[in-house]
Design an enzyme around this catalytic site. Structure first.
Site, PDB file in Angstrom:
ATOM      1  N   GLU A 122      63.030  70.031 -10.848  1.00 10.52           N
ATOM      2  CA  GLU A 122      62.291  71.440 -11.247  1.00 10.52           C
ATOM      3  C   GLU A 122      62.250  72.260  -9.894  1.00 10.52           C
ATOM      4  O   GLU A 122      61.242  72.919  -9.577  1.00 10.52           O
ATOM      5  CB  GLU A 122      60.789  71.023 -11.339  1.00 10.52           C
ATOM      6  CG  GLU A 122      60.827  70.150 -12.514  1.00 10.52           C
ATOM      7  CD  GLU A 122      59.445  70.005 -13.245  1.00 10.52           C
ATOM      8  OE1 GLU A 122      58.456  70.677 -12.732  1.00 10.52           O
ATOM      9  OE2 GLU A 122      59.134  68.846 -13.960  1.00 10.52           O
ATOM     10  N   ASN A 163      59.439  61.354 -13.836  1.00 12.44           N
ATOM     11  CA  ASN A 163      59.741  62.409 -13.122  1.00 12.44           C
ATOM     12  C   ASN A 163      58.153  62.669 -12.243  1.00 12.44           C
ATOM     13  O   ASN A 163      57.125  62.395 -12.715  1.00 12.44           O
ATOM     14  CB  ASN A 163      59.395  63.501 -14.183  1.00 12.44           C
ATOM     15  CG  ASN A 163      60.222  64.906 -13.660  1.00 12.44           C
ATOM     16  OD1 ASN A 163      61.189  64.879 -12.747  1.00 12.44           O
ATOM     17  ND2 ASN A 163      59.636  66.063 -13.962  1.00 12.44           N
ATOM     18  N   HIS A 185      59.162  71.209  -6.213  1.00  8.11           N
ATOM     19  CA  HIS A 185      58.684  72.604  -6.033  1.00  8.11           C
ATOM     20  C   HIS A 185      58.157  72.661  -4.637  1.00  8.11           C
ATOM     21  O   HIS A 185      56.992  72.093  -4.059  1.00  8.11           O
ATOM     22  CB  HIS A 185      57.335  72.721  -6.919  1.00  8.11           C
ATOM     23  CG  HIS A 185      57.565  72.512  -8.540  1.00  8.11           C
ATOM     24  ND1 HIS A 185      58.258  73.433  -9.180  1.00  8.11           N
ATOM     25  CD2 HIS A 185      57.605  71.360  -9.540  1.00  8.11           C
ATOM     26  CE1 HIS A 185      58.499  73.119 -10.282  1.00  8.11           C
ATOM     27  NE2 HIS A 185      57.841  71.974 -10.606  1.00  8.11           N
ATOM     28  N   GLU A 203      54.519  62.473 -13.807  1.00  5.36           N
ATOM     29  CA  GLU A 203      53.354  62.705 -12.919  1.00  5.36           C
ATOM     30  C   GLU A 203      52.296  61.733 -13.002  1.00  5.36           C
ATOM     31  O   GLU A 203      51.299  62.336 -13.347  1.00  5.36           O
ATOM     32  CB  GLU A 203      52.626  64.185 -12.923  1.00  5.36           C
ATOM     33  CG  GLU A 203      53.906  65.205 -12.744  1.00  5.36           C
ATOM     34  CD  GLU A 203      53.111  66.897 -12.870  1.00  5.36           C
ATOM     35  OE1 GLU A 203      52.055  66.833 -13.249  1.00  5.36           O
ATOM     36  OE2 GLU A 203      53.974  67.532 -12.236  1.00  5.36           O
ATOM     37  N   ASP A 254      61.981  74.898  -7.060  1.00  2.00           N
ATOM     38  CA  ASP A 254      61.982  76.186  -6.705  1.00  2.00           C
ATOM     39  C   ASP A 254      61.508  76.414  -5.352  1.00  2.00           C
ATOM     40  O   ASP A 254      60.972  75.115  -4.729  1.00  2.00           O
ATOM     41  CB  ASP A 254      61.012  77.269  -7.579  1.00  2.00           C
ATOM     42  CG  ASP A 254      59.511  76.318  -8.100  1.00  2.00           C
ATOM     43  OD1 ASP A 254      59.349  75.643  -7.342  1.00  2.00           O
ATOM     44  OD2 ASP A 254      59.294  76.526  -9.358  1.00  2.00           O
TER      45      ASP A 254
END
Ligand code: XIL
Length: 370
Positions: free
Chosen positions: A287, A221, A257, A179, A289
């Site tokens: 990651e 990432n 996400h 990030e 979801d």
């Protein structure tokens, strides 16, 4: 080891992920390994996790690793968690315990207990591990912010060297820098690292990680940089520059996400993966979801929408030769960071009772090419 639960209800409905960074940072800094408020149990009636799949077989058939973020405390205490994990997943990421703060909360004092427990479990179950994350403003202990630039440079190198050497031979990959791009895609994020060391801290981090563990794949990432947009373009330019400069980077992780009511278009994700692959990089979904808190309709309709979002995005990775892994940020709705950071939700593949949700079958279908 389980962290203290963050016993607060945060109403952040509709907020974009980026607006929550300060919150993530603050909660991570105060030991955010728990999963916060309870989710809202959804009445689902899927088959038990033990009777479906295994998902890892479907993923292996597609040539992909299928991963989940985990916490050692649940591995130590929940038989259903362990059974589901070992049946369905081939790749583990520490959700919290391999970040800077839990490993080196005090300068020079290293605690590898949480990460070691995860690695031991993975190795006992024939799974690979991805280390996450060597350099991330969100889980940096306060002492790092008190250092002068030369001290900071040394501390970052020492942290990376010590941690990556400790796990050498035990991790398949590292998220080296997490990030680093500003939420609005305007440039580098303003962090303790960019302020103290300038933009070159990213290249330095990758070089140090490669020296410490030459066998691990090294990833950059990022979130909200999966499809089209300014932020995706900045990530592309960043890693293109690293590649051109001979910096040892192997690929890019797309966090994924997403919200079922507005998510990056699969065709845009595919195009973004292709341009990164054309630089000679691997990509992975790191990651994933899928939030359904604000999705309209009946429970069945919302779960079906979630299934389709999971399917359509995982199918992009399944079809892209350079996409080698899909990792979900947890696997049971019983334990998800989303509840604390976005509000109670049901964003994962299994429900609270470890029954397979429609989302599970969406992912399985995607790996099977259906
Ligand atoms: C989150 C964890 O899920 C929480 O338990 C922790 O308190 C804070 O970090 N992007 C990342 C992850 O790269 O490391 C974050 O994980 C979620 C957002």
């Amino acid at each position: 080891m389980l962290r203290t639960k963050v016993a607060m209800s945060l109403n952040v409905r509709g907020a974009r992920l980026g607006m929550l960074l300060a919150l993530v940072t603050a909660l991570a800094a105060c030991g955010g390994g728990g999963d916060g408020v309870a989710s809202t149990p959804m009445p689902t009636s899927g088959p038990p996790a033990a009777s479906v799949g295994p998902l890892r077989d479907a993923a292996t058939g597609a040539g992909k690793w299928v991963g989940a973020a985990v916490q050692s405390g649940y591995i130590a205490s929940e038989p259903d968690y362990v059974a589901t994990l070992s049946r369905h997943f081939s790749y583990l990421t520490a959700e919290y315990e391999m970040k800077w703060d839990p490993i080196q909360r005090e300068q020079g004092v290293f605690d590898f207990s949480g990460g070691d427990a995860i690695v031991a479990f993975a190795e006992a179950n024939g799974m690979r591990v991805k280390g996450h994350a060597l350099v991330w403003h969100g889980a940096t202990p306060p002492w790092v912010g008190t250092l002068s630039p030369p001290e900071l440079r040394d501390a970052m190198a020492n942290h990376i060297r010590t941690v990556a050497s400790h796990y050498r031979g035990h991790v398949a990959a590292w998220d080296v820098v997490n990030e680093a791009i500003a939420t609005d895609g305007s440039g580098l994020r303003d962090t303790v690292f960019s302020r103290g060391l300038g933009p070159d801290y990213i290249a330095a981090a990758f070089r140090t990680a490669r020296e410490a563990d030459p066998g691990a794949l090294l990833f950059y990432n990022e979130y909200d940089a999966e499809g089209k947009g300014l932020k995706s373009d900045r990530v592309y330019e960043l890693v293109q520059g690293l590649k051109q400069g001979g910096v040892p980077i192997d690929g890019v992780g797309m966090q994924m996400h997403v919200d079922a009511t507005s998510y990056p278009q699969p065709a845009d994700i595919a195009a973004n993966m292709q341009r990164l692959a054309a630089l000679g990089l691997l990509v992975n979904i790191s990651e994933m979801d899928v939030r359904i808190r604000t999705a309209p309709g009946s429970t069945a309709q919302r779960l079906d929408l979630q299934k389709h979002v999971f399917h359509d995005i995982v199918a992009v990775c399944a079809a892209e030769a350079r996409c080698h892994a899909v990792t979900f940020w947890g696997f049971s709705d019983k334990h998800s960071w989303i509840d604390a950071f976005f509000g109670a939700d049901n964003p994962l593949l299994f429900d609270e009772g470890y029954r397979a949700k429609p989302a599970f079958f969406g992912v399985e279908d995607a790996f099977l090419g259906r």
